[in-house]
Design an enzyme around this catalytic site. Structure first.
Site, PDB file in Angstrom:
ATOM      1  CG  ASN A   1       4.504   1.650   2.983  1.00 57.87           C
ATOM      2  OD1 ASN A   1       5.180   2.548   2.501  1.00 57.87           O
ATOM      3  ND2 ASN A   1       3.188   1.752   3.135  1.00 57.87           N
TER       4      ASN A   1
ATOM      5  CG  PHE B   1      -0.233  -0.010   2.549  1.00 56.99           C
ATOM      6  CD1 PHE B   1      -0.113   1.146   3.304  1.00 56.99           C
ATOM      7  CD2 PHE B   1       0.290  -1.185   3.058  1.00 56.99           C
ATOM      8  CE1 PHE B   1       0.527   1.137   4.529  1.00 56.99           C
ATOM      9  CE2 PHE B   1       0.945  -1.205   4.292  1.00 56.99           C
ATOM     10  CZ  PHE B   1       1.063  -0.046   5.022  1.00 56.99           C
ATOM     11  N   PRO B   2       0.371   2.349  -0.584  1.00 54.90           N
ATOM     12  CG  PRO B   2      -0.677   3.639  -2.195  1.00 54.90           C
ATOM     13  CD  PRO B   2      -0.897   2.462  -1.307  1.00 54.90           C
ATOM     14  CB  CYS B   3       4.370   5.667   2.317  1.00 59.39           C
ATOM     15  SG  CYS B   3       4.872   6.373   3.896  1.00 59.39           S
ATOM     16  CD  GLN B   4      -2.069   7.182   0.225  1.00 55.99           C
ATOM     17  OE1 GLN B   4      -2.604   6.196   0.714  1.00 55.99           O
ATOM     18  NE2 GLN B   4      -2.573   7.819  -0.813  1.00 55.99           N
TER      19      GLN B   4
END
Length: 422
Positions: free
Chosen positions: A138, A91-94
């Site tokens: 991630n 999953f994207p790092c946000q």
């Protein structure tokens, strides 16, 4: 899901890219445990043309594959996500900040577009049918983001998974330290749902340090030195409390080290050092023969000057568009890239012929300088040759895929270790 899965472990793969998780777990399958991806989702919000999804579908087929915004799938067609044993995804790092929780079936509401909350929502809405195991990946920056409140994002994530009934262990792994051909650092996060044997094992622990260096799935996959100094990290209050208050008096220092374990919001973390005495693969070993390299990958003499400048050390005066004068300095990059060591990390901007400080450049036996081809980039991530080759997909896009991908061999190692506790 019941823990007695027999030989088949059903997988849902989110943020699938071109299938690195699937390749690694397929390779980790054995006579005892067979990993089977039953549903996968890949959606690139920033592009009209869904090239990664096209590659995934071409390699693995249309059955059980979704090329829709995962948030829309959850909202409009949640039943299309089958029950499964293992949820995986890079999953994207946000920013995982939480303002509040809502009293409805969807539970916690985070910032829209933050895709970790898609994972959270799937787990929450599945309820008793939520998967027994999680395997997430991630960038290691996750442990120390955001900049002004180090570690807050990871703290919110840990607290939310704990409240869903999962025990979590994590490790930051540099693939090159375990013999793989690329110096790529990623955090691997493995979770076990309450009721599984591994959850119960962690729940009974009196020596968390030993688990991190010997007893855990990640320590089995990636051995470490036995000495470790750990400390606890408090996870108190609501998610909004953590969002507002985490890190206390040291907001610029993350309390999370490169390894850790969490259960019932108790977090123990420490720094580990890799322990590996096997063979190491190098950049030189993945290169194709010079005669097979297309002409456009070679750098002509005129353009070489710009490459040399960008790769070199600098200490110079620069002026902004507003007229502000400042002094800029940076160190030299290795140029050309060393062939007797693992490569540097592939970045998403690796493709294209334009000069760049960060793209790889190698010196050929004939004395020419050249960029890496798509096949060589695939090999550095341990994908099959031409895995990303597809009509309409440019070499630059193929390089972008590999900059976004993971090292398949590292996924395989985790899959093999995870199968032992299943």
């Amino acid at each position: 899901m019941g823990e007695d899965m027999g030989k088949n472990v059903k997988i849902v793969e989110l943020f699938a890219g071109v299938g690195g998780f699937r390749l690694g777990l397929d390779a980790a399958s054995s006579d005892k445990v067979s990993y089977k991806t039953v549903w996968a989702n890949q959606w690139e919000p920033s592009t009209t043309k869904q090239h990664a999804a096209e590659v995934y579908e071409a390699r693995f087929g249309k059955d059980g594959f979704s090329n829709r915004n995962i948030e829309k799938v959850i909202e409009d067609d949640f039943e299309s996500i089958p029950n499964h044993d293992l949820l995986v995804g890079g999953f994207p790092c946000q920013d995982y900040s939480v303002a509040s929780t809502l009293k409805n079936s969807h539970g916690l509401i985070g910032k829209k577009g933050v895709l970790f909350w898609s994972i959270y929502t799937i787990l929450k809405r599945k309820g008793d049918d939520a998967p027994n195991y999680l395997f997430l990946e991630n960038v290691d920056r996750l442990l120390k983001s955001p900049v002004k409140q180090r570690g807050k994002d990871f703290a919110v994530m840990l607290a939310s998974l704990s409240d869903l009934g999962y025990a979590i262990e994590w490790r930051v792994v540099n693939a090159a330290e375990y013999g793989f051909p690329q110096r790529r650092r990623r955090i691997f996060i493995v979770g076990y749902k309450k009721g599984t044997k591994q959850y119960e094992k962690i729940q009974k622990l009196t020596d968390f340090d030993n688990y991190l260096v010997k007893g855990g799935v990640l320590a089995d996959a990636f051995p470490v030195e036995k000495e470790i100094n750990t400390h606890e990290v408090p996870l108190e209050g609501t998610y909004a409390d953590i969002t507002n208050n985490f890190s206390g008096h040291k907001p610029t220092v993350s309390p999370f080290d490169n390894a850790g374990i969490m259960i019932d919001r108790k977090v123990v973390t420490g720094r580990t050092e890799a322990l590996y005495d096997g063979p190491f693969k190098t950049l030189g070993e993945v290169l194709i023969d010079e005669k097979d390299v297309p002409e456009e990958f070679f750098i002509d003499e005129e353009k070489l000057k710009m490459w040399t400048y960008l790769k070199g050390a600098k200490k110079e005066e620069r002026t902004t568009s507003t007229g502000h004068v400042y002094h800029y300095a940076e160190g030299a990059m290795t140029f050309p890239d060393a062939l007797d060591k693992p490569s540097r990390t592939i970045i998403t901007g690796e493709g294209g012929g334009g000069a760049s400080r960060f793209k790889h450049v190698v010196l050929t036996p004939s004395g020419k300088y050249r960029r890496l081809t798509p096949i060589e980039l695939e090999r550095l991530d341990m994908f099959p040759d031409n895995h990303t080759e597809l009509k309409g997909v440019s070499d630059g896009r193929r390089a972008f895929f590999m900059g976004n991908a993971l090292v398949v061999g590292a996924i395989q190692k985790v899959g093999e270790s995870l199968s032992k506790v299943m």
